[in-house]
Write a protein that holds these residues in place. Structure first.
Motif, PDB file in Angstrom:
ATOM      1  N   ILE A  52      26.977   8.075 -23.388  1.00  0.00           N
ATOM      2  CA  ILE A  52      28.030   8.844 -24.057  1.00  0.00           C
ATOM      3  C   ILE A  52      29.254   7.970 -24.285  1.00  0.00           C
ATOM      4  O   ILE A  52      29.865   7.985 -25.347  1.00  0.00           O
ATOM      5  CB  ILE A  52      28.372  10.106 -23.241  1.00  0.00           C
ATOM      6  N   PHE A  81      23.810  10.462 -30.352  1.00  0.00           N
ATOM      7  CA  PHE A  81      23.288  11.272 -29.250  1.00  0.00           C
ATOM      8  C   PHE A  81      21.780  11.480 -29.405  1.00  0.00           C
ATOM      9  O   PHE A  81      21.041  11.474 -28.424  1.00  0.00           O
ATOM     10  CB  PHE A  81      23.991  12.624 -29.184  1.00  0.00           C
ATOM     11  N   VAL A  86      20.668  11.808 -25.517  1.00  0.00           N
ATOM     12  CA  VAL A  86      21.687  12.429 -24.667  1.00  0.00           C
ATOM     13  C   VAL A  86      21.421  13.930 -24.678  1.00  0.00           C
ATOM     14  O   VAL A  86      21.404  14.561 -25.729  1.00  0.00           O
ATOM     15  CB  VAL A  86      23.109  12.118 -25.182  1.00  0.00           C
TER      16      VAL A  86
END
Length: 133
Positions: A52, A81, A86
């Motif tokens: 991130i 992402f 993520v």
């Protein structure tokens, strides 16, 4: 009869005693094992946080100096992402605020990791960066 020249075993002195008992070794191994297990449980959390953080840095580097819109910034975050897998937050959880001269990106999130039985680790993260227009 009792032989005077016969030697009896004298109790060991402190200088001769060394080492740990079996129980001491077991307790030490359990204590160290507990910390190793905690590290193994928390390692993926911090790896995802580093993804991130890298996303924020790369979006800032890519879009700073360009006249990017809020939607373009959100799409860039979403793509990164997705590529980095993520899963703890989504791109819509990133707060994009317009400020003088650009946009502020901010992500505050919490990751709860189960440890043993009903004991869990709660880890809070905060990332913030500014994209200059």
């Amino acid at each position: 009869m009792w032989n005077v020249n016969q030697r009896t075993a004298a109790p060991a002195t402190r200088a001769q005693q060394s080492g740990m008992t079996t129980l001491g070794i077991i307790i030490l191994v359990c204590f160290i094992g507990l910390f190793v297990y905690a590290g193994l449980r928390l390692f993926p959390v911090f790896m995802e946080d580093s993804k991130i953080s890298a996303t924020f840095v790369s979006v800032e580097e890519e879009l700073s100096g360009k006249d990017a819109s809020k939607r373009e910034i959100a799409n860039a975050i979403y793509k990164r992402f997705d590529v980095d897998s993520v899963r703890v937050i989504e791109s819509k959880d990133v707060i994009i605020t317009r400020v003088d001269g650009g946009y502020d990106l901010e992500a505050n999130y919490q990751n709860i990791v189960p440890f043993i039985a009903n004991v869990s680790f709660s880890v809070d993260f905060k990332h913030k960066t500014t994209i200059v227009r």
